[in-house]
Design a protein around this motif. Structure first.
Motif, PDB file in Angstrom:
ATOM      1  N   ASP A  66       0.932  -1.078   0.038  1.00 33.39           N
ATOM      2  CA  ASP A  66      -0.038   0.041   0.051  1.00 33.39           C
ATOM      3  C   ASP A  66       1.014   1.189  -0.114  1.00 33.39           C
ATOM      4  N   GLY A  68       0.003   4.297   0.352  1.00 31.61           N
ATOM      5  CA  GLY A  68      -0.586   5.518   1.029  1.00 31.61           C
ATOM      6  C   GLY A  68      -1.145   6.434  -0.082  1.00 31.61           C
ATOM      7  N   SER A  69      -0.389   7.536  -0.295  1.00 30.70           N
ATOM      8  CA  SER A  69      -0.829   8.520  -1.355  1.00 30.70           C
ATOM      9  C   SER A  69       0.080   9.030  -2.297  1.00 30.70           C
ATOM     10  N   THR A  88      -5.002   5.440  -9.300  1.00 30.12           N
ATOM     11  CA  THR A  88      -6.330   6.007  -8.227  1.00 30.12           C
ATOM     12  C   THR A  88      -6.413   5.266  -6.847  1.00 30.12           C
ATOM     13  N   TYR A  89      -7.013   5.859  -6.037  1.00 33.83           N
ATOM     14  CA  TYR A  89      -7.086   5.279  -4.692  1.00 33.83           C
ATOM     15  C   TYR A  89      -7.929   3.865  -4.674  1.00 33.83           C
ATOM     16  N   PRO A  90      -7.534   2.772  -4.081  1.00 31.42           N
ATOM     17  CA  PRO A  90      -6.416   2.849  -3.039  1.00 31.42           C
ATOM     18  C   PRO A  90      -5.292   2.465  -3.995  1.00 31.42           C
ATOM     19  N   TYR A  91      -3.930   3.009  -3.509  1.00 28.71           N
ATOM     20  CA  TYR A  91      -2.946   2.905  -4.309  1.00 28.71           C
ATOM     21  C   TYR A  91      -2.080   1.536  -3.620  1.00 28.71           C
ATOM     22  N   ARG A  92      -2.623   0.434  -4.050  1.00 33.61           N
ATOM     23  CA  ARG A  92      -2.338  -0.720  -3.338  1.00 33.61           C
ATOM     24  C   ARG A  92      -2.229  -1.817  -4.467  1.00 33.61           C
ATOM     25  N   LYS A 164     -10.386  -5.035  -6.767  1.00 39.85           N
ATOM     26  CA  LYS A 164     -10.728  -3.558  -6.929  1.00 39.85           C
ATOM     27  C   LYS A 164     -12.202  -3.280  -7.432  1.00 39.85           C
TER      28      LYS A 164
END
Length: 164
Positions: A66, A68-69, A88-92, A164
Motif C-alpha cells: 500500500d 498510501g498517497s 487511483t485510490y487505493p494505491y495498493r 478492486k
C-alpha cells in the motif's frame, strides 16, 4: 499491517526536466512542494524512489503493498519484478509472489503532471520558461499541487484476496 517501510529513500529525478541533477536521499517521504529547492518544488516529470527493507517473517497470507498517497501515478518493481501500476485510490497492489523473507529491494516510479512546472515558470523571465501552452490558467502565486510519493508505504496482510 505487517511492516511499515520507513527506510531511507534514494530519489532520482528525470534528467532534462529541470530537476535535481543528482539523486537525493530522504530519511522519510515528503511532498515535493514542501522542498526548499525550487528544482524539486516545481519539478514536472518522473522520479524513481529506491529503498531496501528486511522482512523477518513472511506471513502465509495475501500480501499487499500500500503506497498510501501518490501524486499523481506510480509503477512498482519489487525484487527486480514489475508488479504493476496505480493511478487511483487505493494505491495498493498484490505483492504476494514478489516479497521474500530477508532483504527486499523496492523501486517506485512516480509521475506528476505539469501544473507545478507551469506555476514555477511564471516567476521566470519569459525567455527562460521551459514549458509552453496556449492557455495557462496558473499564476506565480497559484497554489501548488501535491506531488510525489507521500506514503505511508506499508506491507499489509489479508486472509483473503482484495479485488478492486
Amino acid at each position: 499491517m505487517v511492516y511499515t517501510i520507513d527506510t531511507p529513500w534514494k530519489v532520482t529525478f528525470e534528467v532534462g526536466k529541470r530537476g535535481m541533477e543528482t539523486p537525493v536521499v530522504w530519511s522519510h517521504l515528503k511532498d515535493w512542494i514542501n522542498s526548499d529547492d525550487d528544482k524539486i518544488k516545481y519539478f514536472s516529470g518522473q522520479a524513481v524512489y529506491e529503498t531496501e527493507f528486511v522482512l523477518e517473517e513472511l506471513p502465509q497470507k495475501n500480501l499487499y503493498l500500500d503506497l498510501g498517497s501518490v501524486m499523481v501515478m506510480a509503477k512498482v518493481t519489487l525484487n527486480g519484478h514489475y508488479v504493476g501500476g496505480v493511478w487511483t485510490y487505493p494505491y495498493r497492489m498484490n505483492v504476494t509472489d514478489y516479497l521474500k523473507k530477508g532483504e527486499n529491494k523496492l523501486e517506485i516510479t512516480v509521475v506528476n503532471n505539469w501544473q507545478n512546472r507551469l506555476i514555477g515558470d511564471q516567476s521566470l523571465p519569459e525567455e527562460q520558461r521551459p514549458t509552453w501552452t496556449t492557455i495557462n490558467p496558473w499564476k506565480a502565486d497559484s497554489p501548488l499541487q501535491s506531488s510525489g510519493l507521500l506514503g505511508p508505504v506499508e506491507i499489509q496482510a489479508f486472509d483473503y484476496e482484495i479485488t478492486k
